[in-house]
Scaffold this motif. Structure first.
Motif, PDB file in Angstrom:
ATOM      1  N   ARG A 157      -0.670   0.101 -15.376  1.00  0.00           N
ATOM      2  CA  ARG A 157      -0.029   0.632 -16.587  1.00  0.00           C
ATOM      3  C   ARG A 157       0.581  -0.494 -17.414  1.00  0.00           C
ATOM      4  NH1 ARG A 157       3.389   5.562 -14.007  1.00  0.00           N
ATOM      5  NH2 ARG A 157       1.635   6.932 -13.548  1.00  0.00           N
ATOM      6  N   THR A 158       1.255  -1.404 -16.736  1.00  0.00           N
ATOM      7  CA  THR A 158       1.892  -2.530 -17.432  1.00  0.00           C
ATOM      8  C   THR A 158       0.850  -3.375 -18.134  1.00  0.00           C
ATOM      9  OG1 THR A 158       3.704  -2.557 -15.841  1.00  0.00           O
ATOM     10  CG2 THR A 158       3.359  -4.559 -17.123  1.00  0.00           C
TER      11      THR A 158
ATOM     12  N   THR B 274      -0.984   1.190  -9.423  1.00  0.00           N
ATOM     13  CA  THR B 274      -0.810   2.065 -10.588  1.00  0.00           C
ATOM     14  C   THR B 274       0.214   1.481 -11.551  1.00  0.00           C
ATOM     15  OG1 THR B 274      -1.379   4.016  -9.293  1.00  0.00           O
ATOM     16  CG2 THR B 274      -0.138   4.389 -11.325  1.00  0.00           C
ATOM     17  N   TYR B 275       1.358   1.046 -11.039  1.00  0.00           N
ATOM     18  CA  TYR B 275       2.402   0.488 -11.899  1.00  0.00           C
ATOM     19  C   TYR B 275       1.924  -0.769 -12.620  1.00  0.00           C
ATOM     20  CZ  TYR B 275       5.829   3.572  -9.653  1.00  0.00           C
ATOM     21  OH  TYR B 275       6.527   4.650  -9.184  1.00  0.00           O
ATOM     22  N   THR B 276       1.254  -1.656 -11.901  1.00  0.00           N
ATOM     23  CA  THR B 276       0.805  -2.887 -12.560  1.00  0.00           C
ATOM     24  C   THR B 276      -0.319  -2.599 -13.550  1.00  0.00           C
ATOM     25  OG1 THR B 276      -0.619  -3.407 -10.657  1.00  0.00           O
ATOM     26  CG2 THR B 276       1.540  -4.472 -10.734  1.00  0.00           C
TER      27      THR B 276
ATOM     28  N   PHE C  71       4.731  -7.887  -9.758  1.00  0.00           N
ATOM     29  CA  PHE C  71       5.256  -6.663  -9.167  1.00  0.00           C
ATOM     30  C   PHE C  71       6.161  -7.100  -8.028  1.00  0.00           C
ATOM     31  CE2 PHE C  71       5.233  -3.324  -6.003  1.00  0.00           C
ATOM     32  CZ  PHE C  71       5.440  -2.175  -6.752  1.00  0.00           C
TER      33      PHE C  71
ATOM     34  N   ARG D 108       0.522   3.023  -5.324  1.00  0.00           N
ATOM     35  CA  ARG D 108       1.586   3.117  -6.321  1.00  0.00           C
ATOM     36  C   ARG D 108       1.781   1.768  -7.020  1.00  0.00           C
ATOM     37  NH1 ARG D 108       7.625   5.338  -5.030  1.00  0.00           N
ATOM     38  NH2 ARG D 108       7.199   7.109  -6.359  1.00  0.00           N
ATOM     39  N   ALA D 109       1.784   0.690  -6.240  1.00  0.00           N
ATOM     40  CA  ALA D 109       1.956  -0.652  -6.816  1.00  0.00           C
ATOM     41  C   ALA D 109       0.826  -0.974  -7.797  1.00  0.00           C
ATOM     42  CB  ALA D 109       2.010  -1.702  -5.696  1.00  0.00           C
TER      43      ALA D 109
END
Length: 132
Positions: free
Chosen positions: A19-20, A15-17, A41, A12-13
């Motif tokens: 996308r950013t 994935t979030y980074t 993050f 998840r971490a």
């Protein structure tokens, strides 16, 4: 902030980074230089990431070579605070990080700025409701 256990938290971490970073990249000819700003993050967790290491309350990660630990990309950082594993008492708070961890873990129990927290840093958190 993630209070409940999250399977595949590191996925998840990432994935979030990802996308950013993708959103920050400039498109077209403007993106030829492709220099990105740093991405951090920061996760405040209410569960253990590693059940075998229940004393570790702070993780700081970067992309590094697995053989010599040389940092390969300085601009991407993962910081994870594990509140459940932070067990210092208020008399054991020796660093600002300790104070932040203690405050986050015990904020629901504290109504005014305690003497054991650095007044220069934490005073704005405890502003009187009548001032707001």
């Amino acid at each position: 902030m993630q209070l409940q256990n999250q399977d595949f938290f590191f996925d998840r971490a990432v994935t979030y980074t990802s996308r950013t970073i993708s959103r920050l990249a400039k498109k077209g000819a403007e993106g030829n230089g492709y220099e990105l700003p740093p991405v951090y993050f920061v996760a405040v967790l209410g569960f253990q990431l590693d059940k075998a290491n229940d004393a570790k309350h702070y993780y700081s990660a970067k992309i590094a070579d697995q053989f010599d630990q040389e940092i390969l990309y300085e601009k991407l950082s993962y910081k994870m605070l594990i509140l459940l594993n932070f067990n210092k008492s208020k008399t054991e708070l020796s660093t600002i990080m300790d104070q932040w961890m203690y405050l986050m873990k015990h904020l629901n129990e504290i109504d005014e700025l305690p003497s054991y927290l650095d007044k220069r840093i934490f005073s704005r958190i405890f502003i009187s409701e009548s001032v707001v």
